[in-house]
Design a protein around this motif. Structure first.
Motif, PDB file in Angstrom:
ATOM      1  N   ALA A  34     144.905  -1.189 -61.944  1.00  0.00           N
ATOM      2  CA  ALA A  34     144.826  -2.233 -60.921  1.00  0.00           C
ATOM      3  C   ALA A  34     144.293  -3.539 -61.515  1.00  0.00           C
ATOM      4  N   ASN A  87     146.988  -5.167 -63.527  1.00  0.00           N
ATOM      5  CA  ASN A  87     148.018  -5.751 -62.660  1.00  0.00           C
ATOM      6  C   ASN A  87     147.546  -7.052 -62.012  1.00  0.00           C
ATOM      7  N   LEU A  88     146.261  -7.122 -61.705  1.00  0.00           N
ATOM      8  CA  LEU A  88     145.721  -8.286 -61.010  1.00  0.00           C
ATOM      9  C   LEU A  88     145.325  -9.426 -61.948  1.00  0.00           C
ATOM     10  N   THR A 141     143.968  -9.127 -50.302  1.00  0.00           N
ATOM     11  CA  THR A 141     144.954  -8.281 -50.979  1.00  0.00           C
ATOM     12  C   THR A 141     144.366  -7.667 -52.238  1.00  0.00           C
ATOM     13  N   THR A 142     143.659  -8.474 -53.023  1.00  0.00           N
ATOM     14  CA  THR A 142     143.032  -7.995 -54.251  1.00  0.00           C
ATOM     15  C   THR A 142     142.000  -6.926 -53.932  1.00  0.00           C
ATOM     16  N   GLN A 150     141.869  -4.945 -51.346  1.00  0.00           N
ATOM     17  CA  GLN A 150     142.545  -3.726 -50.895  1.00  0.00           C
ATOM     18  C   GLN A 150     143.082  -2.940 -52.089  1.00  0.00           C
ATOM     19  N   GLN A 151     143.720  -3.618 -53.041  1.00  0.00           N
ATOM     20  CA  GLN A 151     144.275  -2.933 -54.218  1.00  0.00           C
ATOM     21  C   GLN A 151     143.191  -2.268 -55.048  1.00  0.00           C
ATOM     22  N   GLU A 168     141.764   0.788 -53.164  1.00  0.00           N
ATOM     23  CA  GLU A 168     142.704   1.921 -53.239  1.00  0.00           C
ATOM     24  C   GLU A 168     142.648   2.595 -54.613  1.00  0.00           C
ATOM     25  N   ALA A 169     142.272   1.820 -55.641  1.00  0.00           N
ATOM     26  CA  ALA A 169     142.177   2.367 -56.988  1.00  0.00           C
ATOM     27  C   ALA A 169     140.794   2.962 -57.272  1.00  0.00           C
TER      28      ALA A 169
END
Length: 130
Positions: A81, A84-85, A115-116, A118-119, A122-123
């Motif tokens: 994550a 990706n970010l 959004t960041t 949340q990602q 989730e990770a």
């Protein structure tokens, strides 16, 4: 209250709304203050730009996303994550996770921050937005 304060208060009770408005404008100009600023020490400094409320009335538009910690069993997902970010490589992402808490993104919009967050959550990360 002092006698002077009582006298001023009694005089204020007798003036018209138009006169009160003029008085407020003159006080703002004379003392360099803004009567629309909330009371309670929130912003007692004179405002710049002359607009009502100055910067104190502006809503925050940029946010920082801070990664507080990562669950040990979710480290791989969190690394993915983070990569990706951000533009970090694998080694940099690993180094990033060893010095938490740390900002993943800085000065981003509220939507991007959410959004960041949340990602990352989730990770397996614990995240806060400031």
């Amino acid at each position: 209250m002092s006698t002077t304060t009582d006298e001023i208060l009694e005089k204020l009770k007798t003036i018209s709304l138009f006169e009160a408005k003029e008085l407020v404008a003159q006080i703002e100009e004379t003392f360099g203050v803004d009567a629309s600023t909330p009371v309670g020490g929130v912003n007692i400094a004179p405002t710049e730009g002359g607009g009502p409320g100055g910067e104190a009335a502006e809503e925050k538009t940029t946010f920082d996303v801070i990664l507080e910690s990562i669950a040990s069993d979710k480290r791989v997902a969190a690394l993915k994550a983070i990569r990706n970010l951000t533009s970090l490589g694998l080694k940099e992402a690993k180094d990033f996770t060893t010095s938490l808490p740390k900002a993943v993104k800085e000065a981003v919009s509220k939507e991007e921050a959410e959004t960041t967050k949340q990602q990352l959550e989730e990770a397996g990360g614990q995240v806060k937005i400031v």
